[in-house]
Enzyme design. Sequence first.
Site, PDB file in Angstrom:
ATOM      1  N   ASP A 126      13.533 -22.537 -64.890  1.00 45.22           N
ATOM      2  CA  ASP A 126      14.154 -21.766 -65.971  1.00 45.22           C
ATOM      3  C   ASP A 126      14.799 -20.472 -65.475  1.00 45.22           C
ATOM      4  OD1 ASP A 126      11.772 -20.532 -65.324  1.00 45.22           O
ATOM      5  OD2 ASP A 126      10.787 -20.968 -67.215  1.00 45.22           O
ATOM      6  N   GLU A 181       8.866 -23.331 -75.645  1.00 44.58           N
ATOM      7  CA  GLU A 181       7.950 -22.647 -76.550  1.00 44.58           C
ATOM      8  C   GLU A 181       7.337 -23.647 -77.546  1.00 44.58           C
ATOM      9  OE1 GLU A 181       7.083 -19.786 -75.784  1.00 44.58           O
ATOM     10  OE2 GLU A 181       8.686 -18.282 -75.719  1.00 44.58           O
ATOM     11  N   ASN A 209       0.654 -19.009 -74.685  1.00 48.21           N
ATOM     12  CA  ASN A 209       0.862 -19.811 -75.908  1.00 48.21           C
ATOM     13  C   ASN A 209       1.107 -21.287 -75.591  1.00 48.21           C
ATOM     14  OD1 ASN A 209       3.419 -19.822 -74.865  1.00 48.21           O
ATOM     15  ND2 ASN A 209       4.427 -18.904 -76.634  1.00 48.21           N
ATOM     16  N   HIS A 256       3.250 -22.485 -73.337  1.00 48.29           N
ATOM     17  CA  HIS A 256       4.582 -22.903 -72.910  1.00 48.29           C
ATOM     18  C   HIS A 256       4.573 -23.334 -71.445  1.00 48.29           C
ATOM     19  CE1 HIS A 256       5.934 -18.483 -71.963  1.00 48.29           C
ATOM     20  NE2 HIS A 256       5.712 -19.086 -70.814  1.00 48.29           N
TER      21      HIS A 256
HETATM   22  C1  GLP Z   1       7.079 -17.349 -67.714  1.00 45.76           C
HETATM   23  C2  GLP Z   1       7.729 -18.554 -67.054  1.00 45.76           C
HETATM   24  C3  GLP Z   1       6.796 -19.717 -66.974  1.00 45.76           C
HETATM   25  C4  GLP Z   1       5.456 -19.263 -66.424  1.00 45.76           C
HETATM   26  C5  GLP Z   1       4.830 -18.294 -67.384  1.00 45.76           C
HETATM   27  C6  GLP Z   1       3.469 -17.798 -66.940  1.00 45.76           C
HETATM   28  O1  GLP Z   1       7.278 -17.269 -69.075  1.00 45.76           O
HETATM   29  N1  GLP Z   1       8.911 -18.967 -67.731  1.00 45.76           N
HETATM   30  O2  GLP Z   1       7.377 -20.740 -66.168  1.00 45.76           O
HETATM   31  O3  GLP Z   1       4.632 -20.354 -66.222  1.00 45.76           O
HETATM   32  O4  GLP Z   1       5.698 -17.188 -67.510  1.00 45.76           O
HETATM   33  O5  GLP Z   1       3.600 -16.669 -66.130  1.00 45.76           O
HETATM   34  P1  GLP Z   1       2.461 -16.019 -65.268  1.00 45.76           P
HETATM   35  O6  GLP Z   1       2.265 -16.925 -64.115  1.00 45.76           O
HETATM   36  O7  GLP Z   1       3.023 -14.694 -64.844  1.00 45.76           O
HETATM   37  O8  GLP Z   1       1.277 -15.908 -66.133  1.00 45.76           O
END
Ligand code: GLP
Length: 241
Positions: A67, A143, A136, A138
């Site tokens: 993404d 989402e 959440n 995702h």
């Molecule tokens: C972002 C990314 C996700 C990732 C998530 C969790 O929103 N788009 O791909 O998995 O955050 O992030 P973290 O690893 O910092 O908790």
Amino acid sequence: MNIIRTSSYEEMSMQAAKIIIKQVKNNPALTLGLATGSTPIGLYKELINDHHNNGTSYKDVHTINLDEYIGLPKDNPSSYHFFMKHQLFNYIDLPIEQTNVPNGTAEDLERECERYEEKIRQLGGIDLQILGIGQNGHIGFNEPGTSFESRTHIVQLTENTIEVNSRFFNTIDEVPTKSITMGIQTILECKEIILLASGASKAKAIARMINGPVSEEFPASCLKKHPNVTIIADSDALQLV
Ligand code: GLP
């Protein structure tokens, strides 16, 4: 779903690195799906160390990121382009033209989504996809409520995601409200998936993914439909399972 419980973040990162390194050695032209966020940083450090110490080569590997934020130029330090270069790409022998991150500043964003899907097809699909998980549920930026049939698409980020991700920006107002992400169907078509999770802030999401129903209201639950998923998580993230 296979579950590998580790005692720490470092061990989670090492276990994931071991699997990737083995696969790159078996198939030097692997197509590797990559994730951003704080969770995979330790894994990327392990891959860099191994590249330097043991010479594992990425010269024939292609990468596909999940993404990118819409509206952030590639050189913006909060963009996922910038993140990937500075956490991994600059430190291994992976040719930059073999890396792919969605272009969040494309003039025609719908066209960019199609181009990204086409790129994945051209590469013969993703062999191994690394995922993190949002609080959440995702995955990528899919989402809650995203169709399980979705392909690369444009997303309106939830308030929760904007707030959680604001730690990577100077102020919450700088966090983009939209992003471009591989869809759930795109993710489900990856041949193998490794989901990483660390820390108590992920415990509820991990428990719901493992024990809850498969539902579009909780995107990560789609992974139960996939035949080859490994969760590598530390005991804090697995404390409610
Ligand atoms: C972002 C990314 C996700 C990732 C998530 C969790 O929103 N788009 O791909 O998995 O955050 O992030 P973290 O690893 O910092 O908790």
